[in-house]
Motif scaffolding. Structure first.
Motif, PDB file in Angstrom:
ATOM      1  N   LYS A  99      -3.397  46.654  42.343  1.00 12.54           N
ATOM      2  CA  LYS A  99      -4.692  46.366  42.978  1.00 12.54           C
ATOM      3  C   LYS A  99      -5.839  46.622  41.995  1.00 12.54           C
ATOM      4  O   LYS A  99      -6.804  45.866  41.957  1.00 12.54           O
ATOM      5  CB  LYS A  99      -4.881  47.222  44.241  1.00 12.54           C
ATOM      6  CG  LYS A  99      -4.064  46.773  45.415  1.00 12.54           C
ATOM      7  CD  LYS A  99      -4.318  47.678  46.622  1.00 12.54           C
ATOM      8  CE  LYS A  99      -3.424  47.325  47.777  1.00 12.54           C
ATOM      9  NZ  LYS A  99      -3.611  48.219  48.933  1.00 12.54           N
ATOM     10  N   VAL A 100      -5.747  47.695  41.244  1.00 11.85           N
ATOM     11  CA  VAL A 100      -6.768  47.987  40.235  1.00 11.85           C
ATOM     12  C   VAL A 100      -6.806  46.856  39.210  1.00 11.85           C
ATOM     13  O   VAL A 100      -7.878  46.350  38.859  1.00 11.85           O
ATOM     14  CB  VAL A 100      -6.519  49.355  39.547  1.00 11.85           C
ATOM     15  CG1 VAL A 100      -7.451  49.537  38.344  1.00 11.85           C
ATOM     16  CG2 VAL A 100      -6.693  50.494  40.539  1.00 11.85           C
ATOM     17  N   GLU A 101      -5.643  46.437  38.738  1.00 11.19           N
ATOM     18  CA  GLU A 101      -5.573  45.341  37.765  1.00 11.19           C
ATOM     19  C   GLU A 101      -6.166  44.055  38.348  1.00 11.19           C
ATOM     20  O   GLU A 101      -6.873  43.322  37.646  1.00 11.19           O
ATOM     21  CB  GLU A 101      -4.119  45.103  37.323  1.00 11.19           C
ATOM     22  CG  GLU A 101      -3.530  46.219  36.504  1.00 11.19           C
ATOM     23  CD  GLU A 101      -4.147  46.362  35.122  1.00 11.19           C
ATOM     24  OE1 GLU A 101      -4.662  45.375  34.575  1.00 11.19           O
ATOM     25  OE2 GLU A 101      -4.109  47.486  34.583  1.00 11.19           O
ATOM     26  N   ALA A 102      -5.886  43.782  39.616  1.00 14.54           N
ATOM     27  CA  ALA A 102      -6.419  42.573  40.260  1.00 14.54           C
ATOM     28  C   ALA A 102      -7.944  42.629  40.353  1.00 14.54           C
ATOM     29  O   ALA A 102      -8.628  41.616  40.105  1.00 14.54           O
ATOM     30  CB  ALA A 102      -5.802  42.399  41.649  1.00 14.54           C
ATOM     31  N   ASP A 103      -8.488  43.796  40.700  1.00 13.05           N
ATOM     32  CA  ASP A 103      -9.951  43.951  40.741  1.00 13.05           C
ATOM     33  C   ASP A 103     -10.552  43.712  39.360  1.00 13.05           C
ATOM     34  O   ASP A 103     -11.582  43.057  39.214  1.00 13.05           O
ATOM     35  CB  ASP A 103     -10.347  45.351  41.224  1.00 13.05           C
ATOM     36  CG  ASP A 103     -10.300  45.512  42.731  1.00 13.05           C
ATOM     37  OD1 ASP A 103      -9.984  44.530  43.442  1.00 13.05           O
ATOM     38  OD2 ASP A 103     -10.588  46.628  43.205  1.00 13.05           O
ATOM     39  N   MET A 104      -9.900  44.241  38.330  1.00 14.80           N
ATOM     40  CA  MET A 104     -10.398  44.077  36.961  1.00 14.80           C
ATOM     41  C   MET A 104     -10.389  42.601  36.553  1.00 14.80           C
ATOM     42  O   MET A 104     -11.364  42.105  35.982  1.00 14.80           O
ATOM     43  CB  MET A 104      -9.554  44.904  35.993  1.00 14.80           C
ATOM     44  CG  MET A 104      -9.713  46.409  36.181  1.00 14.80           C
ATOM     45  SD  MET A 104      -8.526  47.369  35.227  1.00 14.80           S
ATOM     46  CE  MET A 104      -9.041  46.976  33.554  1.00 14.80           C
ATOM     47  N   LYS A 105      -9.321  41.906  36.873  1.00 17.19           N
ATOM     48  CA  LYS A 105      -9.230  40.475  36.541  1.00 17.19           C
ATOM     49  C   LYS A 105     -10.286  39.672  37.295  1.00 17.19           C
ATOM     50  O   LYS A 105     -10.893  38.763  36.740  1.00 17.19           O
ATOM     51  CB  LYS A 105      -7.832  39.955  36.845  1.00 17.19           C
ATOM     52  CG  LYS A 105      -6.804  40.400  35.834  1.00 17.19           C
ATOM     53  CD  LYS A 105      -5.422  39.873  36.164  1.00 17.19           C
ATOM     54  CE  LYS A 105      -4.430  40.440  35.153  1.00 17.19           C
ATOM     55  NZ  LYS A 105      -3.061  40.146  35.490  1.00 17.19           N
ATOM     56  N   GLU A 106     -10.498  40.021  38.556  1.00 18.22           N
ATOM     57  CA  GLU A 106     -11.526  39.331  39.336  1.00 18.22           C
ATOM     58  C   GLU A 106     -12.901  39.542  38.714  1.00 18.22           C
ATOM     59  O   GLU A 106     -13.682  38.597  38.557  1.00 18.22           O
ATOM     60  CB  GLU A 106     -11.522  39.820  40.787  1.00 18.22           C
ATOM     61  CG  GLU A 106     -12.573  39.161  41.641  1.00 18.22           C
ATOM     62  CD  GLU A 106     -12.633  39.710  43.057  1.00 18.22           C
ATOM     63  OE1 GLU A 106     -13.359  39.102  43.871  1.00 18.22           O
ATOM     64  OE2 GLU A 106     -11.989  40.732  43.367  1.00 18.22           O
ATOM     65  N   ALA A 107     -13.207  40.774  38.357  1.00 19.71           N
ATOM     66  CA  ALA A 107     -14.506  41.085  37.748  1.00 19.71           C
ATOM     67  C   ALA A 107     -14.688  40.314  36.450  1.00 19.71           C
ATOM     68  O   ALA A 107     -15.737  39.694  36.217  1.00 19.71           O
ATOM     69  CB  ALA A 107     -14.624  42.590  37.507  1.00 19.71           C
ATOM     70  N   GLU A 108     -13.677  40.332  35.620  1.00 21.43           N
ATOM     71  CA  GLU A 108     -13.756  39.611  34.348  1.00 21.43           C
ATOM     72  C   GLU A 108     -13.933  38.114  34.573  1.00 21.43           C
ATOM     73  O   GLU A 108     -14.677  37.452  33.848  1.00 21.43           O
ATOM     74  CB  GLU A 108     -12.508  39.896  33.512  1.00 21.43           C
ATOM     75  CG  GLU A 108     -12.476  41.324  32.995  1.00 21.43           C
ATOM     76  CD  GLU A 108     -11.134  41.721  32.386  1.00 21.43           C
ATOM     77  OE1 GLU A 108     -10.281  40.838  32.153  1.00 21.43           O
ATOM     78  OE2 GLU A 108     -10.951  42.925  32.155  1.00 21.43           O
ATOM     79  N   SER A 109     -13.282  37.560  35.604  1.00 25.15           N
ATOM     80  CA  SER A 109     -13.347  36.116  35.856  1.00 25.15           C
ATOM     81  C   SER A 109     -14.736  35.646  36.282  1.00 25.15           C
ATOM     82  O   SER A 109     -15.074  34.482  36.103  1.00 25.15           O
ATOM     83  CB  SER A 109     -12.316  35.709  36.915  1.00 25.15           C
ATOM     84  OG  SER A 109     -12.738  36.077  38.218  1.00 25.15           O
ATOM     85  N   ILE A 110     -15.536  36.564  36.829  1.00 24.46           N
ATOM     86  CA  ILE A 110     -16.898  36.171  37.237  1.00 24.46           C
ATOM     87  C   ILE A 110     -17.956  36.645  36.246  1.00 24.46           C
ATOM     88  O   ILE A 110     -19.146  36.490  36.484  1.00 24.46           O
ATOM     89  CB  ILE A 110     -17.240  36.640  38.671  1.00 24.46           C
ATOM     90  CG1 ILE A 110     -17.254  38.161  38.782  1.00 24.46           C
ATOM     91  CG2 ILE A 110     -16.304  36.009  39.685  1.00 24.46           C
ATOM     92  CD1 ILE A 110     -17.826  38.688  40.083  1.00 24.46           C
TER      93      ILE A 110
END
Length: 145
Positions: A99-110
């Motif tokens: 979940k932490v990794e997914a949040d990080m990827k989402e943040a980076e994607s925007i």
């Protein structure tokens, strides 16, 4: 600074805004990813306990040392009133780490590059600039109304 802004914003815009907290541990903070996992474990027990854990963590961040971070997070979790058996099990969970990794990827994607960063209906406001956040909220509220 971002932590201290939230109560003011929630009070001023009571009932008009919602806060969704996402994890974005920065790589230059060596214990940040472990702290993100620990905070998600506190959230799994209760929203109120998450915020108590979150606020205490940020208040004590200068005291936290990489070598003892896990122990210090556990002490903060105890102080927040968490069920420590559930917390200890959660800390080891690959699902929470994902979940932490997914949040990080989402943040980076925007385009999020720093913390804190606020996103108000798609508008990115980097930094702990309360006036910029309020301006974005006011713009979005006037667009909606």
């Amino acid at each position: 600074k971002g932590k201290d802004m939230l109560p003011e914003l929630l009070n001023e815009y009571d009932g008009k805004i919602n806060v969704v907290f996402k994890q974005m541990p920065l790589s230059n903070h060596k214990w940040a990813k472990a702290a993100a996992v620990a905070s998600l474990c506190s959230y799994e027990q209760s929203n109120d306990k998450f915020w108590k854990f979150h606020d205490t963590l940020f208040d004590k961040q200068k005291e936290i040392q990489l070598i003892s971070a896990g122990k210090q997070f556990r002490e903060i979790a105890q102080g927040a009133g968490l069920n420590m058996g559930k917390y200890d099990k959660c800390i080891k969970s690959e699902e929470v780490k994902a979940k932490v990794e997914a949040d990080m990827k989402e943040a980076e994607s925007i385009g999020v590059r720093s913390t804190p960063t606020f996103v108000i209906n798609g508008v990115i406001v980097p930094g702990a600039n309360v006036q910029a956040v309020k301006n974005a909220i006011e713009t979005r509220l006037s667009d909606a109304g």
